[in-house]
Design a protein around this motif. Structure first.
Motif, PDB file in Angstrom:
ATOM      1  N   ASP A 164      27.574 -41.060  31.337  1.00 51.85           N
ATOM      2  CA  ASP A 164      26.918 -40.209  30.340  1.00 51.85           C
ATOM      3  C   ASP A 164      27.903 -39.687  29.303  1.00 51.85           C
ATOM      4  O   ASP A 164      27.505 -39.348  28.182  1.00 51.85           O
ATOM      5  CB  ASP A 164      26.234 -39.029  31.035  1.00 51.85           C
TER       6      ASP A 164
ATOM      7  N   HIS B 104      28.333 -39.828  36.329  1.00 54.74           N
ATOM      8  CA  HIS B 104      28.517 -38.797  35.315  1.00 54.74           C
ATOM      9  C   HIS B 104      29.420 -39.290  34.189  1.00 54.74           C
ATOM     10  O   HIS B 104      29.219 -38.939  33.028  1.00 54.74           O
ATOM     11  CB  HIS B 104      29.105 -37.537  35.950  1.00 54.74           C
TER      12      HIS B 104
ATOM     13  N   ASN C 195      29.173 -40.407  42.729  1.00 48.83           N
ATOM     14  CA  ASN C 195      28.451 -39.593  41.740  1.00 48.83           C
ATOM     15  C   ASN C 195      29.272 -39.376  40.471  1.00 48.83           C
ATOM     16  O   ASN C 195      28.712 -39.268  39.381  1.00 48.83           O
ATOM     17  CB  ASN C 195      28.071 -38.247  42.357  1.00 48.83           C
ATOM     18  N   GLN C 196      30.594 -39.319  40.608  1.00 51.56           N
ATOM     19  CA  GLN C 196      31.429 -39.080  39.427  1.00 51.56           C
ATOM     20  C   GLN C 196      31.341 -40.229  38.432  1.00 51.56           C
ATOM     21  O   GLN C 196      31.335 -39.999  37.218  1.00 51.56           O
ATOM     22  CB  GLN C 196      32.871 -38.857  39.861  1.00 51.56           C
TER      23      GLN C 196
END
Length: 328
Positions: free
Chosen positions: A314, A311, A307-308
């Protein structure tokens, strides 16, 4: 009188001697009569007392009290010695009175009352879960590369050329070995500046012993083709990210055996690069490049970096965003 005693009226009197005893007898008789006329005295009340305890009983009670005090004072020492001796016995204090629990400021849970209460140490943080190919025996440099760089979206052309070179070197070297020689790679290839790499002297190339000579010459030729792509697409980053619609592909694999060595996307990009004059860019090499540069997020879903990395995409500005800032 011949008898030893004689009766006078209803009373009896003693004869002590032949003469002189009659006066004494009369005085005693008078004194006895006066005492009989006085009212009887009330008996004095005496407080009841418990019978005295034997000295042996008192000594035994004192010994019990002393033993209790000693066991209370040394309960912690006894517990430590019992655990360290390996006997597994637990020393319990006689003064344990409650099993209520409370938490102090250090996060340690202890019994609110009682000397012999158990205590729990603070919770130890569990190790983070990484991809299966990172093991406890992996080299720290390799683990750091997984945690900080592998799969992070990249939009810098210098960095993309470096990662492409490393992906090509995987045919001869492993990731840990490549990372251990990273400083040498950067020094030989001038920090992977495409212009500098494209202008490397052909006579100097055989002295570069990091890789085989054909591989080194392919790196120089690829840098020359990268300069052409920069002129056509504005940057090598724009060219690469157009194959994934400028957004990382989230594979979502749970097990390492599910991760492929190549995909239709890597086949497409490999063919296009070869048509443009790139060398040593087969589908497997290209897919390794897509993984490390973040075009594909192949971190396992059980890995904390999965998930990092999404992120991080973005947060990283694209080449178009940087160009817009320059124009503004």
């Amino acid at each position: 009188m011949s008898a030893a005693t004689e009766k006078i009226g209803a009373g009896t009197r003693c004869i002590l001697a032949p003469t002189g005893n009659r006066v004494r007898i009369l005085e005693e008789q008078t004194r006895r009569n006066e005492m009989m006329k006085k009212p009887p005295e009330k008996p004095k009340r005496v407080a009841a007392r418990s019978p005295a305890k034997p000295a042996a009983t008192v000594a035994a009670a004192a010994a019990v009290i002393i033993r209790c005090d000693v066991s209370a004072d040394r309960s912690s020492d006894s517990s430590t010695s019992a655990s360290s001796s390996g006997t597994g016995s637990i020393v319990k204090s006689a003064k344990t009175t409650s099993s209520r629990w409370k938490e102090n400021g250090n996060g340690v849970v202890r019994a609110a009352e009682g000397v012999g209460a158990l205590s729990l140490s603070p919770a130890v943080p569990l190790p983070v879960k990484r991809c299966d190919w990172i093991t406890p025996t992996s080299e720290p440099l390799y683990t750091s590369f997984h945690d900080e760089e592998w799969g992070v979206p990249v939009h810098d052309d210098f960095k993309l050329l470096e990662l492409l070179v490393y992906s090509q070197a995987l045919a001869e070297l492993s990731w840990p070995l490549i990372l251990s020689k990273r400083a040498i790679f950067r020094k030989v290839f001038n920090d992977f500046d495409p212009t500098s790499v494209a202008n490397l002297d052909d006579k100097r190339l055989p002295s570069v012993r990091l890789l085989s000579e054909p591989k080194v010459r392919a790196i120089v030729d690829n840098a020359k083709q990268m300069l052409k792509i920069q002129q056509e697409f504005g940057s090598f980053s724009n060219y690469c990210w157009r194959f994934v619609n400028h957004k990382p592909i989230k594979s979502g694999f749970r097990y390492a055996r599910q991760v492929p060595s190549k995909t239709p996307k890597s086949d497409l990009m490999s063919r296009d690069l070869m048509q443009r004059g790139f060398r040593c860019v087969g589908p497997t090499v290209v897919y390794s490049f897509m993984q490390v540069s973040g075009l594909v997020n192949d971190h396992l879903v059980t890995c904390y970096r999965y998930n990092q990395c999404s992120h991080d995409f973005d947060k990283v500005p694209t080449a178009e965003d940087e160009a817009a800032l320059v124009i503004a």
